[in-house]
Enzyme design. Structure first.
Site, PDB file in Angstrom:
ATOM      1  N   ASP A  29       0.848  -1.189   0.000  1.00  0.00           N
ATOM      2  CA  ASP A  29       0.000   0.000   0.000  1.00  0.00           C
ATOM      3  C   ASP A  29       0.889   1.246   0.000  1.00  0.00           C
ATOM      4  O   ASP A  29       1.901   1.318   0.682  1.00  0.00           O
ATOM      5  CB  ASP A  29      -0.910  -0.005   1.233  1.00  0.00           C
ATOM      6  N   ILE A  30       0.481   2.245  -0.770  1.00  0.00           N
ATOM      7  CA  ILE A  30       1.271   3.478  -0.901  1.00  0.00           C
ATOM      8  C   ILE A  30       1.249   4.280   0.403  1.00  0.00           C
ATOM      9  O   ILE A  30       2.146   5.090   0.647  1.00  0.00           O
ATOM     10  CB  ILE A  30       0.731   4.310  -2.086  1.00  0.00           C
ATOM     11  N   ASN A  86     -13.038  -3.553   2.227  1.00  0.00           N
ATOM     12  CA  ASN A  86     -14.012  -2.477   2.368  1.00  0.00           C
ATOM     13  C   ASN A  86     -14.977  -2.499   1.192  1.00  0.00           C
ATOM     14  O   ASN A  86     -14.587  -2.831   0.069  1.00  0.00           O
ATOM     15  CB  ASN A  86     -13.286  -1.126   2.416  1.00  0.00           C
ATOM     16  N   VAL A  95     -10.944   2.803  -3.671  1.00  0.00           N
ATOM     17  CA  VAL A  95     -10.593   2.307  -5.007  1.00  0.00           C
ATOM     18  C   VAL A  95     -11.585   1.203  -5.377  1.00  0.00           C
ATOM     19  O   VAL A  95     -11.706   0.194  -4.668  1.00  0.00           O
ATOM     20  CB  VAL A  95      -9.147   1.777  -5.048  1.00  0.00           C
ATOM     21  N   HIS A  99     -10.378  -5.407  -3.348  1.00  0.00           N
ATOM     22  CA  HIS A  99      -9.042  -5.729  -2.842  1.00  0.00           C
ATOM     23  C   HIS A  99      -9.119  -6.080  -1.375  1.00  0.00           C
ATOM     24  O   HIS A  99      -9.997  -5.609  -0.652  1.00  0.00           O
ATOM     25  CB  HIS A  99      -8.079  -4.555  -3.054  1.00  0.00           C
ATOM     26  N   MET A 100      -8.157  -6.888  -0.958  1.00  0.00           N
ATOM     27  CA  MET A 100      -8.031  -7.304   0.434  1.00  0.00           C
ATOM     28  C   MET A 100      -6.795  -6.613   1.003  1.00  0.00           C
ATOM     29  O   MET A 100      -5.722  -6.686   0.410  1.00  0.00           O
ATOM     30  CB  MET A 100      -7.867  -8.830   0.453  1.00  0.00           C
ATOM     31  N   HIS A 101      -6.972  -5.931   2.136  1.00  0.00           N
ATOM     32  CA  HIS A 101      -5.829  -5.363   2.853  1.00  0.00           C
ATOM     33  C   HIS A 101      -5.270  -6.442   3.782  1.00  0.00           C
ATOM     34  O   HIS A 101      -6.035  -7.032   4.563  1.00  0.00           O
ATOM     35  CB  HIS A 101      -6.245  -4.181   3.732  1.00  0.00           C
TER      36      HIS A 101
HETATM   37  P1  5GP Z   1      -9.842   1.163   0.160  1.00  0.00           P
HETATM   38  O1  5GP Z   1     -10.140   2.310   1.078  1.00  0.00           O
HETATM   39  O2  5GP Z   1     -10.434   1.345  -1.197  1.00  0.00           O
HETATM   40  O3  5GP Z   1     -10.178  -0.160   0.791  1.00  0.00           O
HETATM   41  O4  5GP Z   1      -8.271   1.139   0.038  1.00  0.00           O
HETATM   42  C1  5GP Z   1      -7.564   1.679  -1.031  1.00  0.00           C
HETATM   43  C2  5GP Z   1      -6.099   1.607  -0.668  1.00  0.00           C
HETATM   44  O5  5GP Z   1      -5.339   1.815  -1.843  1.00  0.00           O
HETATM   45  C3  5GP Z   1      -5.658   2.669   0.350  1.00  0.00           C
HETATM   46  O6  5GP Z   1      -5.108   2.020   1.498  1.00  0.00           O
HETATM   47  C4  5GP Z   1      -4.622   3.484  -0.408  1.00  0.00           C
HETATM   48  O7  5GP Z   1      -3.542   3.897   0.391  1.00  0.00           O
HETATM   49  C5  5GP Z   1      -4.182   2.531  -1.514  1.00  0.00           C
HETATM   50  N1  5GP Z   1      -3.730   3.180  -2.727  1.00  0.00           N
HETATM   51  C6  5GP Z   1      -4.376   4.185  -3.405  1.00  0.00           C
HETATM   52  N2  5GP Z   1      -3.697   4.541  -4.492  1.00  0.00           N
HETATM   53  C7  5GP Z   1      -2.594   3.740  -4.536  1.00  0.00           C
HETATM   54  C8  5GP Z   1      -1.505   3.632  -5.458  1.00  0.00           C
HETATM   55  O8  5GP Z   1      -1.399   4.345  -6.450  1.00  0.00           O
HETATM   56  N3  5GP Z   1      -0.569   2.687  -5.177  1.00  0.00           N
HETATM   57  C9  5GP Z   1      -0.652   1.865  -4.079  1.00  0.00           C
HETATM   58  N4  5GP Z   1       0.336   0.982  -3.908  1.00  0.00           N
HETATM   59  N5  5GP Z   1      -1.671   1.943  -3.206  1.00  0.00           N
HETATM   60  C10 5GP Z   1      -2.627   2.867  -3.428  1.00  0.00           C
END
Ligand code: 5GP
Length: 118
Positions: A29-30, A86, A95, A99-101
């Site tokens: 994650d970024i 989420n 996003v 996806h799974m964190h």
């Molecule tokens: P969500 O809130 O949709 O479950 O999580 C999206 C995740 O994607 C966030 O934790 C965010 O930091 C990560 N993310 C967003 N843009 C990028 C990117 O360009 N590269 C990477 N590696 N992670 C990203």
């Protein structure tokens, strides 16, 4: 329009990839929320959990195998970790490519914080 994750899977924008196969890609994650924070993403762009179908079962199940292996490799399997998916607004999804964190590497505290439901 392709999400940022589709572009990462296609290699069009950079990410620190930790796993890639024909069904799943995983990358760091970024904006990590824990010492280990990896996103495990089906290569097929499913927007949300609401869009999952029976045809996705194998890929979604495979995400758990990949999560298990990454947790082992990162050295966090024994102490434990958390897997989070989420969905939409109340789930905090940003996003729209399912996806799974995988988060761990330190005690993560209670499952939810700041809520009013216990
Ligand atoms: P969500 O809130 O949709 O479950 O999580 C999206 C995740 O994607 C966030 O934790 C965010 O930091 C990560 N993310 C967003 N843009 C990028 C990117 O360009 N590269 C990477 N590696 N992670 C990203």
């Amino acid at each position: 329009m392709a999400t940022i994750f589709e572009k990462i899977i296609a290699g069009e924008i950079p990410a620190t990839i930790v796993h890639k196969d024909d069904r799943v890609t995983a990358f760091r994650d970024i904006s990590p929320q824990a010492p280990v924070h990896v996103l495990i993403v089906p290569n097929k762009p499913i927007p949300t959990v609401n869009d999952v179908t029976e045809a996705d079962e194998a890929a979604l199940g495979h995400m758990f195998i990949v999560a298990r292996d990454i947790a082992r490799r990162e050295g966090i399997a024994e102490n434990g970790f958390r897997l989070i998916i989420n969905c939409n607004n109340h789930g905090g999804q940003v996003v729209f490519h399912l996806h799974m964190h995988l988060v761990g590497g330190a005690p993560l505290g209670r499952m939810l914080s700041g809520g009013t439901h216990g």
